[in-house]
Design a protein around this motif. Structure first.
Motif, PDB file in Angstrom:
ATOM      1  N   UNK A   1      12.474   4.717  15.380  1.00  0.00           N
ATOM      2  CA  UNK A   1      11.267   5.013  14.622  1.00  0.00           C
ATOM      3  C   UNK A   1      10.162   5.538  15.525  1.00  0.00           C
ATOM      4  N   UNK A   2      10.063   4.976  16.705  1.00  0.00           N
ATOM      5  CA  UNK A   2       9.035   5.428  17.653  1.00  0.00           C
ATOM      6  C   UNK A   2       9.304   6.867  18.067  1.00  0.00           C
ATOM      7  N   UNK A   3      10.567   7.171  18.358  1.00  0.00           N
ATOM      8  CA  UNK A   3      10.917   8.534  18.765  1.00  0.00           C
ATOM      9  C   UNK A   3      10.778   9.521  17.619  1.00  0.00           C
TER      10      UNK A   3
ATOM     11  N   UNK B   1      16.206  12.016  28.251  1.00  0.00           N
ATOM     12  CA  UNK B   1      15.737  11.402  29.495  1.00  0.00           C
ATOM     13  C   UNK B   1      14.778  10.247  29.208  1.00  0.00           C
ATOM     14  N   UNK B   2      14.026  10.350  28.141  1.00  0.00           N
ATOM     15  CA  UNK B   2      13.154   9.233  27.766  1.00  0.00           C
ATOM     16  C   UNK B   2      13.966   7.991  27.432  1.00  0.00           C
ATOM     17  N   UNK B   3      15.085   8.182  26.735  1.00  0.00           N
ATOM     18  CA  UNK B   3      15.945   7.047  26.395  1.00  0.00           C
ATOM     19  C   UNK B   3      16.529   6.421  27.660  1.00  0.00           C
ATOM     20  N   UNK B   4      16.932   7.250  28.600  1.00  0.00           N
ATOM     21  CA  UNK B   4      17.450   6.730  29.872  1.00  0.00           C
ATOM     22  C   UNK B   4      16.368   5.949  30.619  1.00  0.00           C
TER      23      UNK B   4
ATOM     24  N   UNK C   1       1.581  11.236  25.208  1.00  0.00           N
ATOM     25  CA  UNK C   1       2.436  10.743  24.116  1.00  0.00           C
ATOM     26  C   UNK C   1       3.802  10.274  24.590  1.00  0.00           C
ATOM     27  N   UNK C   2       4.314  10.853  25.681  1.00  0.00           N
ATOM     28  CA  UNK C   2       5.605  10.413  26.217  1.00  0.00           C
ATOM     29  C   UNK C   2       5.510   8.976  26.707  1.00  0.00           C
ATOM     30  N   UNK C   3       4.508   8.688  27.534  1.00  0.00           N
ATOM     31  CA  UNK C   3       4.476   7.322  28.067  1.00  0.00           C
ATOM     32  C   UNK C   3       3.968   6.324  27.039  1.00  0.00           C
TER      33      UNK C   3
ATOM     34  N   UNK D   1       7.154   5.356  25.319  1.00  0.00           N
ATOM     35  CA  UNK D   1       7.933   4.453  26.167  1.00  0.00           C
ATOM     36  C   UNK D   1       7.352   3.039  26.130  1.00  0.00           C
ATOM     37  N   UNK D   2       6.028   2.937  26.273  1.00  0.00           N
ATOM     38  CA  UNK D   2       5.386   1.624  26.269  1.00  0.00           C
ATOM     39  C   UNK D   2       5.587   0.920  24.927  1.00  0.00           C
ATOM     40  N   UNK D   3       5.503   1.665  23.852  1.00  0.00           N
ATOM     41  CA  UNK D   3       5.679   1.064  22.528  1.00  0.00           C
ATOM     42  C   UNK D   3       7.118   0.585  22.335  1.00  0.00           C
ATOM     43  N   UNK D   4       8.082   1.381  22.768  1.00  0.00           N
ATOM     44  CA  UNK D   4       9.485   0.975  22.628  1.00  0.00           C
ATOM     45  C   UNK D   4       9.777  -0.270  23.451  1.00  0.00           C
TER      46      UNK D   4
END
Length: 215
Positions: free
Chosen positions: A3-5, A21-24, A193-195, A198-201
């Motif tokens: 949902x975050x992505x 790469x964000x998932x990794x 927005x990328x980080x 990541x922080x939210x996930x």
């Protein structure tokens, strides 16, 4: 996580190619925290501000309140604190921004070598299993490259946030999250927005019940 992505891509469709790469990176940071590690962050200029921003999102509640577990609340009460003491604390994840060590940094810049100011801190603070997150819009920041080299020798994982070509940092990292821009200010606009995603996930992983409204 999905949902975050999904929300990220809905707002920033150009970031779709950055998702793998964000998932990794997300998985590496979870593994680090699961094994008692910490996140070290470094960057220059606006990216230094991003390091402070990320550390702040992880050290306190971001989208959730992160209430302390009952067992920890009971320990404070046993120590003599009242019932409200724990209400002033939040769940935290260890994240250290290497850009705010003013006394150390000015001494090292003056006495040794400015290109190694982050590398020295990684050497002193980092340990196997930790993660270094380096942020460079060009991907060619020499002081961050040196920090990454030290991190690899310390058996840390290295994640970098860069512009579209990754620069030299991509070659010394385990994970390079490239955003689709080349101009510094545009890269920085994508990095936020990328980080945040990541922080939210990461937060929703460790505070699942709170995220689901169970608590």
């Amino acid at each position: 996580m999905d949902k975050v992505l999904e929300k990220l891509i809905e707002s920033f469709p150009d970031l779709k190619n950055s998702i793998p790469e964000m998932i990794k990176a997300y998985e590496d940071i979870l593994s680090c925290y699961d094994h008692g590690g910490k996140l070290l962050l470094c960057g220059n200029g606006g990216s230094a501000s991003d390091c402070e921003h990320i550390a702040g999102e992880l050290l306190k509640g971001f989208t959730l309140k992160r209430k302390l577990p009952r067992a920890m609340r009971d320990k404070f009460i046993k120590q003599g604190a009242d019932e409200t003491f724990a209400d002033n604390l939040q769940g935290a994840l260890p994240a250290i921004s290497l850009v705010n060590q003013t006394a150390f940094s000015t001494a090292f810049l003056n006495d040794v070598n400015p290109w190694f100011v982050f590398a020295q801190q990684v050497y002193g603070l980092g340990k196997e299993g930790d993660v270094l997150l380096g942020i460079s819009t060009s991907g060619n920041s020499k002081n961050i490259i040196n920090a990454a080299i030290v991190a690899k020798q310390k058996k840390m994982r290295v994640i970098v946030l860069t512009g579209k070509d990754g620069g030299k940092l991509a070659a010394v990292s385990d994970i390079a999250i490239r955003v689709p821009a080349g101009e510094t200010y545009r890269v920085q606009e994508y990095h936020l927005p990328v980080y945040h995603a990541l922080c939210e996930m990461i937060e929703r992983h460790y505070w699942k019940e709170e995220a689901l409204g169970i608590l």
